[in-house]
Design a protein around this motif. Structure first.
Motif: not given
Lengths: 274, 336
Positions: B119-130, B134-137, B205-214
């Protein structure tokens, strides 16, 4: 963006906000309650009530301040201890050659599999027999001993990944091994040192069962043990109780906001090796 | 022994670098001096481990074969403690409860954080994601004991928030939660609801982010919707992270008993008893130190077998390797 995409996005955001509210509700409840008198609490359990009873914090602070000092001493000493001791050992295991290196290293990391409950009883008797009961050493020394294992495991890999040329150049210039360690190796692994230090702070600050066992006199007790005693004493006087919990949470929150970036990045790093 | 043979047997990453350094330094004297310095470097580690880890571990192994109160002479009973454990009702309850708790922890610690990460990674913008990360950590850095104590008061049968809510809703006699033997264990599981574990969230989150864009783009071109993409592409690619979280949670749940200690002490009866709590009671309330050491050994052996299975069949390499105990930073964090 399509209308469907925007709708999906809003749903995501709404779900996250909802989850965040549920996650933080106990803490919101803690803050609201910490400002109420007993009468206000029983009159309405949900909403904040005026006048605010800030004296609850005063009362809680008087009760837990000495414990907080003890926790502070234990946490700082064991964190510095873990960082220093594991830095030295990890460097030796990664970059120095000496007889018995492999066997000693395996003896260290074997302990990753030994659960703390196994050593609980004998360590307790040891502390008792050498007369360290009711001293902060009873926490500091075992915390360093246990905390260094994972640190050495992590840091040895980092030291080993540094290119040998760095060290070679310094040695050719006549630098001692000690100088190389302090001025080249340690600065290069500083980010991972920060992560290790934060993890150690959290585990030292939060440990409950061990301090409960070895610190039986009130004057040396740590914060979390003190809080549980505090809860026993105030039981349903929720105002001061919750004020105490809130105060106990502040030091780590401050640390978190100071070191947020390294904390989040350090923990996320574990993921990419998975 | 040749260098090749040695690193073949025990592949340490720094091996070659160190041997190169040794070869270069030449003289025996210089080599001896270096070795001496290395021993000085590891001396504090070895001394601390010998006194506070190996001595207690060996003592636990030794005393698990004895009837011992910790003060007087111990009597050898062979496997008597282990035999007693097999017919001990408390231990049986502890084993069943810890299995339930571990199963629950493993399911919940993967599903909820993975969904939240997505869900977090579906949000637009890196700021909101970050910001959401932070909030959940944040709950990770709040003292666990504080979290347990707050939940204990939420569960209070008379004045707790939960029963106040139920009574407002018209429930005549709300449950006693931690005080009811039939639901106490489930009340323990309920702590931390909605169970968004910050550590697992960061890992996913780190795992999902490391999946390549292509890969993601290719799937989009092939017409895969978000659900399809998650199920067919992202889920298989974060399987390593899922295994890591499963293993950490399992190991952590088996040995942790701080929550039980603070909330219920294993009661009412043995309804929330877990092995760590049983060990504590045997040693510090009943003076059965030998029996407690045997319980510790049994837990160690179970974890050794699980670790072996993990390394042999599941294997997920990570810096945050499982380590026993409340002092395990990674593992402790995984479940704050």
């Amino acid at each position: 963006m399509t209308r469907q995409g925007r709708l999906g996005m809003s749903l995501c955001a709404a779900a996250l906000v909802g989850l965040a509210l549920l996650t933080f509700y106990p803490f919101i409840f803690m803050i609201i309650t910490s400002l109420k008198s007993a009468k206000q609490y029983y009159a309405n359990i949900w909403l904040p009530a005026w006048p605010l009873h800030l004296e609850n914090y005063q009362q809680a602070w008087t009760a837990i301040a000495p414990y907080m000092l003890n926790s502070f001493v234990v946490t700082v000493a064991s964190t510095i201890g873990v960082v220093v001791v594991s830095c030295l050992a990890a460097f030796a295991f990664a970059r120095m050659s000496f007889p018995g290196r492999e066997i000693l290293y395996y003896l260290v990391i074997f302990l990753l599999m030994v659960p703390a409950v196994l050593t609980l009883v004998p360590t307790f008797l040891l502390i008792k027999n050498v007369g360290l009961m009711n001293t902060l050493w009873a926490l500091i020394l075992p915390y360093i001993a246990a905390g260094q294992v994972l640190s050495i495991f992590i840091m040895r890999a980092f030291f080993a990944s540094l290119p040998e040329e760095l060290f070679e150049a310094a040695r050719i210039d006549g630098a001692s091994e000690w100088w190389v360690f302090l001025n080249i190796a340690v600065p290069l692994v500083r980010p991972v040192l920060v992560t290790i230090a934060i993890l150690q702070v959290l585990s030292s600050w939060n440990d409950y069962v061990w301090p409960f066992l070895v610190l039986q006199s009130d004057s040396v007790q740590t914060l979390v043990v003190g809080l549980v005693n505090f809860q026993g004493r105030f039981y349903t006087d929720y105002g001061p109780l919750m004020a105490g919990y809130a105060l106990a949470s502040i030091p780590l929150l401050i640390l978190f906001f100071v070191a947020m970036r390294s904390f989040i990045e350090g923990l996320s790093q574990g993921a990419l090796k998975a | 022994m040749s260098e090749g043979a040695r690193s073949g047997a025990l592949p340490l990453a720094g091996d070659r670098a160190a041997s190169a350094a040794a070869r270069r330094s030449g003289g025996t004297l210089a080599k001896a001096r270096r070795a001496f310095l290395a021993y000085l470097f590891i001396l504090p580690t070895i001394a601390l481990l010998a006194v506070f880890m190996y001595y207690p571990a060996v003592s636990a192994l030794y005393h698990s074969f004895f009837d011992w109160d910790g003060f007087t002479q111990a009597t050898f009973v062979g496997l008597g403690n282990f035999a007693a454990m097999a017919v001990d009702d408390t231990m049986r309850a502890a084993a069943v409860n810890v299995l339930k708790l571990a199963a629950f922890a493993m399911i919940i610690s993967v599903t909820v954080p993975l969904i939240v990460a997505r869900l977090i990674l579906s949000l637009p913008g890196a700021r909101a994601q970050y910001a959401f990360r932070v909030l959940f950590v944040i709950p990770l850095v709040l003292p666990q004991v504080v979290i347990y104590l707050i939940w204990k008061s939420l569960y209070d049968p008379n004045f707790g928030l939960l029963n106040q809510l139920l009574m407002t809703l018209g429930v005549q006699s709300p449950p006693a939660w931690l005080g009811d033997p039939n639901i106490a264990l489930y009340a323990v599981m309920g702590i931390g609801f909605p169970w968004v574990d910050g550590f697992a969230l960061l890992i996913f989150t780190a795992g999902l982010q490391s999946i390549s864009r292509e890969i993601i783009d290719a799937a989009a071109i092939d017409g895969a919707g978000p659900v399809e993409r998650f199920r067919r592409i992202e889920l298989p690619l974060v399987i390593g992270q899922i295994k890591l979280i499963l293993v950490l949670n399992m190991i952590w749940t088996i040995q942790n008993f701080t929550s039980i200690f603070i909330l219920t002490q294993g009661g009412p009866g043995t309804s929330t008893m877990v092995p760590g709590m049983a060990l504590y009671q045997a040693s510090f309330q009943n003076d059965r130190m030998g029996y407690a050491c045997a319980i510790g050994m049994a837990m160690f052996l179970v974890m050794l077998v699980l670790t072996y299975i993990n390394l042999r069949y599941i294997r997920s390499e990570s810096d945050f390797a499982p380590r026993g105990g409340a002092t395990a930073p990674g593992a402790a964090l995984a479940k704050a």
